[in-house]
Motif scaffolding. Sequence first.
Motif, PDB file in Angstrom:
ATOM      1  N   PHE A   1       0.838  -1.206   0.000  1.00  0.00           N
ATOM      2  CA  PHE A   1       0.000   0.000   0.000  1.00  0.00           C
ATOM      3  C   PHE A   1       0.868   1.250   0.000  1.00  0.00           C
ATOM      4  CE2 PHE A   1       0.268  -1.466   4.442  1.00  0.00           C
ATOM      5  CZ  PHE A   1       0.726  -0.337   5.121  1.00  0.00           C
ATOM      6  N   LEU A   2       0.302   2.263  -0.620  1.00  0.00           N
ATOM      7  CA  LEU A   2       0.933   3.579  -0.685  1.00  0.00           C
ATOM      8  C   LEU A   2       0.267   4.474   0.347  1.00  0.00           C
ATOM      9  CD1 LEU A   2       2.705   5.774  -2.165  1.00  0.00           C
ATOM     10  CD2 LEU A   2       0.704   6.147  -3.647  1.00  0.00           C
ATOM     11  N   HIS A   3       1.072   5.009   1.265  1.00  0.00           N
ATOM     12  CA  HIS A   3       0.539   5.874   2.323  1.00  0.00           C
ATOM     13  C   HIS A   3       1.539   6.989   2.593  1.00  0.00           C
ATOM     14  CE1 HIS A   3      -1.455   7.280   5.887  1.00  0.00           C
ATOM     15  NE2 HIS A   3      -0.453   6.919   6.689  1.00  0.00           N
ATOM     16  N   GLU A   4       1.075   8.226   2.444  1.00  0.00           N
ATOM     17  CA  GLU A   4       1.908   9.412   2.660  1.00  0.00           C
ATOM     18  C   GLU A   4       3.184   9.350   1.818  1.00  0.00           C
ATOM     19  OE1 GLU A   4       2.428   9.693   6.883  1.00  0.00           O
ATOM     20  OE2 GLU A   4       0.397  10.501   7.202  1.00  0.00           O
ATOM     21  N   GLY A   5       3.021   8.891   0.573  1.00  0.00           N
ATOM     22  CA  GLY A   5       4.132   8.888  -0.372  1.00  0.00           C
ATOM     23  C   GLY A   5       5.079   7.721  -0.262  1.00  0.00           C
TER      24      GLY A   5
ATOM     25  N   THR B   1      -6.533  11.352  -0.715  1.00  0.00           N
ATOM     26  CA  THR B   1      -5.385  11.180   0.179  1.00  0.00           C
ATOM     27  C   THR B   1      -4.227  10.481  -0.518  1.00  0.00           C
ATOM     28  OG1 THR B   1      -6.233   9.066   1.011  1.00  0.00           O
ATOM     29  CG2 THR B   1      -6.882  11.065   2.217  1.00  0.00           C
ATOM     30  N   GLU B   2      -4.411  10.150  -1.805  1.00  0.00           N
ATOM     31  CA  GLU B   2      -3.418   9.413  -2.584  1.00  0.00           C
ATOM     32  C   GLU B   2      -2.984   8.133  -1.867  1.00  0.00           C
ATOM     33  OE1 GLU B   2      -0.215  11.903  -3.872  1.00  0.00           O
ATOM     34  OE2 GLU B   2      -1.497  13.026  -5.240  1.00  0.00           O
ATOM     35  N   THR B   3      -4.002   7.442  -1.369  1.00  0.00           N
ATOM     36  CA  THR B   3      -3.788   6.150  -0.710  1.00  0.00           C
ATOM     37  C   THR B   3      -4.165   5.036  -1.676  1.00  0.00           C
ATOM     38  OG1 THR B   3      -4.321   7.128   1.440  1.00  0.00           O
ATOM     39  CG2 THR B   3      -4.406   4.717   1.277  1.00  0.00           C
ATOM     40  N   VAL B   4      -3.289   4.075  -1.846  1.00  0.00           N
ATOM     41  CA  VAL B   4      -3.526   2.940  -2.742  1.00  0.00           C
ATOM     42  C   VAL B   4      -3.246   1.654  -1.966  1.00  0.00           C
ATOM     43  CG1 VAL B   4      -2.922   1.823  -4.919  1.00  0.00           C
ATOM     44  CG2 VAL B   4      -2.805   4.326  -4.727  1.00  0.00           C
ATOM     45  N   VAL B   5      -4.134   0.693  -2.067  1.00  0.00           N
ATOM     46  CA  VAL B   5      -3.961  -0.594  -1.378  1.00  0.00           C
ATOM     47  C   VAL B   5      -4.206  -1.719  -2.365  1.00  0.00           C
ATOM     48  CG1 VAL B   5      -4.791  -2.117   0.460  1.00  0.00           C
ATOM     49  CG2 VAL B   5      -4.685   0.362   0.852  1.00  0.00           C
ATOM     50  N   CYS B   6      -3.301  -2.694  -2.414  1.00  0.00           N
ATOM     51  CA  CYS B   6      -3.477  -3.895  -3.228  1.00  0.00           C
ATOM     52  C   CYS B   6      -3.168  -5.112  -2.375  1.00  0.00           C
ATOM     53  CB  CYS B   6      -2.570  -3.876  -4.453  1.00  0.00           C
ATOM     54  SG  CYS B   6      -2.663  -5.403  -5.445  1.00  0.00           S
ATOM     55  N   VAL B   7      -4.096  -6.064  -2.369  1.00  0.00           N
ATOM     56  CA  VAL B   7      -3.864  -7.316  -1.658  1.00  0.00           C
ATOM     57  C   VAL B   7      -4.168  -8.475  -2.602  1.00  0.00           C
ATOM     58  CG1 VAL B   7      -6.205  -7.354  -0.671  1.00  0.00           C
ATOM     59  CG2 VAL B   7      -4.381  -8.678   0.414  1.00  0.00           C
ATOM     60  N   LEU B   8      -3.269  -9.455  -2.625  1.00  0.00           N
ATOM     61  CA  LEU B   8      -3.395 -10.626  -3.488  1.00  0.00           C
ATOM     62  C   LEU B   8      -3.373 -11.875  -2.618  1.00  0.00           C
ATOM     63  CD1 LEU B   8      -0.795  -9.544  -6.224  1.00  0.00           C
ATOM     64  CD2 LEU B   8      -3.229  -8.982  -6.105  1.00  0.00           C
ATOM     65  N   ALA B   9      -4.206 -12.851  -2.950  1.00  0.00           N
ATOM     66  CA  ALA B   9      -4.308 -14.075  -2.149  1.00  0.00           C
ATOM     67  C   ALA B   9      -4.502 -15.271  -3.066  1.00  0.00           C
ATOM     68  CB  ALA B   9      -5.460 -13.961  -1.158  1.00  0.00           C
ATOM     69  N   ASN B  10      -4.209 -16.444  -2.549  1.00  0.00           N
ATOM     70  CA  ASN B  10      -4.255 -17.652  -3.385  1.00  0.00           C
ATOM     71  C   ASN B  10      -5.178 -18.735  -2.838  1.00  0.00           C
ATOM     72  OD1 ASN B  10      -2.679 -18.351  -1.194  1.00  0.00           O
ATOM     73  ND2 ASN B  10      -1.129 -19.454  -2.385  1.00  0.00           N
ATOM     74  N   GLY B  11      -6.331 -18.319  -2.313  1.00  0.00           N
ATOM     75  CA  GLY B  11      -7.320 -19.294  -1.883  1.00  0.00           C
ATOM     76  C   GLY B  11      -7.914 -18.951  -0.544  1.00  0.00           C
ATOM     77  N   GLY B  12      -8.833 -19.803  -0.096  1.00  0.00           N
ATOM     78  CA  GLY B  12      -9.508 -19.562   1.172  1.00  0.00           C
ATOM     79  C   GLY B  12     -10.731 -18.679   0.980  1.00  0.00           C
ATOM     80  N   HIS B  13     -11.168 -18.080   2.078  1.00  0.00           N
ATOM     81  CA  HIS B  13     -12.343 -17.203   2.051  1.00  0.00           C
ATOM     82  C   HIS B  13     -11.871 -15.794   1.703  1.00  0.00           C
ATOM     83  CE1 HIS B  13     -14.513 -20.534   3.815  1.00  0.00           C
ATOM     84  NE2 HIS B  13     -13.595 -20.620   4.766  1.00  0.00           N
ATOM     85  N   THR B  14     -11.568 -15.603   0.429  1.00  0.00           N
ATOM     86  CA  THR B  14     -10.857 -14.390   0.021  1.00  0.00           C
ATOM     87  C   THR B  14     -11.699 -13.129   0.153  1.00  0.00           C
ATOM     88  OG1 THR B  14     -11.432 -14.937  -2.269  1.00  0.00           O
ATOM     89  CG2 THR B  14      -9.235 -15.564  -1.495  1.00  0.00           C
ATOM     90  N   ALA B  15     -12.996 -13.202  -0.162  1.00  0.00           N
ATOM     91  CA  ALA B  15     -13.821 -11.994  -0.077  1.00  0.00           C
ATOM     92  C   ALA B  15     -13.893 -11.488   1.354  1.00  0.00           C
ATOM     93  CB  ALA B  15     -15.223 -12.271  -0.627  1.00  0.00           C
TER      94      ALA B  15
ATOM     95  N   LEU C   1      -7.236  -1.700   7.768  1.00  0.00           N
ATOM     96  CA  LEU C   1      -6.157  -0.903   7.202  1.00  0.00           C
ATOM     97  C   LEU C   1      -6.580   0.535   6.907  1.00  0.00           C
ATOM     98  CD1 LEU C   1      -3.211  -1.067   6.368  1.00  0.00           C
ATOM     99  CD2 LEU C   1      -3.954  -1.785   4.091  1.00  0.00           C
ATOM    100  N   PHE C   2      -7.743   0.722   6.310  1.00  0.00           N
ATOM    101  CA  PHE C   2      -8.167   2.085   5.986  1.00  0.00           C
ATOM    102  C   PHE C   2      -8.463   2.891   7.237  1.00  0.00           C
ATOM    103  CE2 PHE C   2      -8.941   0.334   1.711  1.00  0.00           C
ATOM    104  CZ  PHE C   2      -8.294   1.303   0.967  1.00  0.00           C
ATOM    105  N   ASP C   3      -8.971   2.239   8.265  1.00  0.00           N
ATOM    106  CA  ASP C   3      -9.178   2.952   9.532  1.00  0.00           C
ATOM    107  C   ASP C   3      -7.837   3.342  10.146  1.00  0.00           C
ATOM    108  OD1 ASP C   3     -10.821   3.814  11.847  1.00  0.00           O
ATOM    109  OD2 ASP C   3      -9.730   2.207  12.856  1.00  0.00           O
ATOM    110  N   GLU C   4      -6.875   2.434  10.069  1.00  0.00           N
ATOM    111  CA  GLU C   4      -5.552   2.698  10.649  1.00  0.00           C
ATOM    112  C   GLU C   4      -4.807   3.782   9.879  1.00  0.00           C
ATOM    113  OE1 GLU C   4      -1.460   0.203  10.467  1.00  0.00           O
ATOM    114  OE2 GLU C   4      -3.116  -0.818  11.481  1.00  0.00           O
TER     115      GLU C   4
END
Length: 500
Positions: free
Chosen positions: A30-34, A305-319, A329-332
Amino acid sequence: MAGAVDPGRRHARLAELITEYEVPGASLAFLHEGEVHEFAAGVLNVETGVETTTDSLFQIGSVTKVWTATQIMLLVERGELTLDTPVAEVLPEFRVADPEVTKAVTVRHLLSHTSGIDGDLFLDTGRGDDCIERYVEACAGLAQNHPLGVTQSYCNSGFIVAGRIVERLTGKGWDTALREQIVEPLGLTHTWTLPEDVLRFRGAMGHLDGAPAPAWGLMRSCGPAGLICARPADVVAFARAHLGTGLLADPRAMWEPQVDIPNPHTLGKQWGLGWILDEWQGRRIISHGGNTIGQAAMLWVVPDTETVVCVLANGGHTAAFQHALATELFDELIGLAVPPVLRPPGRAVRDRRRAVRRRVRADGQPDDADGPRRRALAVRRGHRSPRRAAAAHGVRSGAGGRRHLRRPPGRRAAVVVGRVLRTRRRLAVHAPGRARHPQGRLRSRRAWEPAAAFRRGGAAAGRCPVREGFDVRAFPASPVAQAGGVIGRAARMAIDDLRE
């Protein structure tokens, strides 16, 4: 509260979340504060035990569509075409089943999922560089899900056609054009489309039901709709380019709403050009998700806020995993609350138009005040007499004229529905001319099986599965019930009682 990033805590939480949601491995950037932060946990394959790292490549699935839309927008900015250019003008060979749609569908329709073309053609046209060209030829039989431009329906096929437009205007294969238009200009070292390239890195394996998936990836012809493999940091760098002018002269043009999404409670409220558009607590959110064979990806961008988050996963209860991670994360990071997942209400919703509340006295016995109203209401609904109305409504006369419930609600409803079913069957036997299907057979057994399951569940558990989404009123009524009206109404009243 919003604040600085604690790497140790964030890594620990990622490990806890993948355990909680049975995700074999996940990678987060994730991108946070540059500043870009990267984390990884778990394994890439449960059978090999290879550890997930921040440089591991995952399939990003339909997030690829934003990249393909960006390729088209780069061509638009160069004057090669416009968003309202008909597809057939660029691809004269393009055909779908409806000849009017063939002539009228535009590039804008493709990028906003408003073409109405059936989007679920997953066709293996080989591994050659002509695979997308051959796929477009196969689109000639695709029908319409809805008229052109009237609403939004997700269309993988449309983005593959858009990829073919890229090939025609650049004179290169989609994979090569992607590298020259986006990957190389942004300096992305861990973004690839072909498995022979992914093999040079740590590549994630998808998992289904906790085991490695039977196949690693999709066919090559699906490339423009969902075949990119990348590490999260590369996806964040791509999205970051959409916050400035490093890639497009006007990236905000892709954020302009093109259509309202029919169901605004899942993906977002509107669709732009490639991007899904939403709003959280008054803040604009652009995003896209993706799923392949046992792998899942999610990309969120908060432009203000120029905040970008990417999460990648390979199975399980992904949603559920993605939502839990985003909520924390966004609250934090910026104090932003992620909307909760839409769920059924915690208690049954009572329809005041179709039921009268049954009150209970302080001693736990039913209050008799509503008895006359219930009987009158039942009579109006079609019962032959007040006595039969009261019986169907679950009350009977006792000593001194006092009425009380016959059975617990779940048991009572189960018995009523059981009587409905038996009555229907008797009528079907004794009046075959009226009870038979127009084709000469009794109504499908499927009409009885859900109700039988309802009867068994209610009787065994002392409760009614209506609270779990079961609704007898959704069953096809028999011709006898439609003609007489009495049986169907009795079943509906029983269900209404439970929803009080």
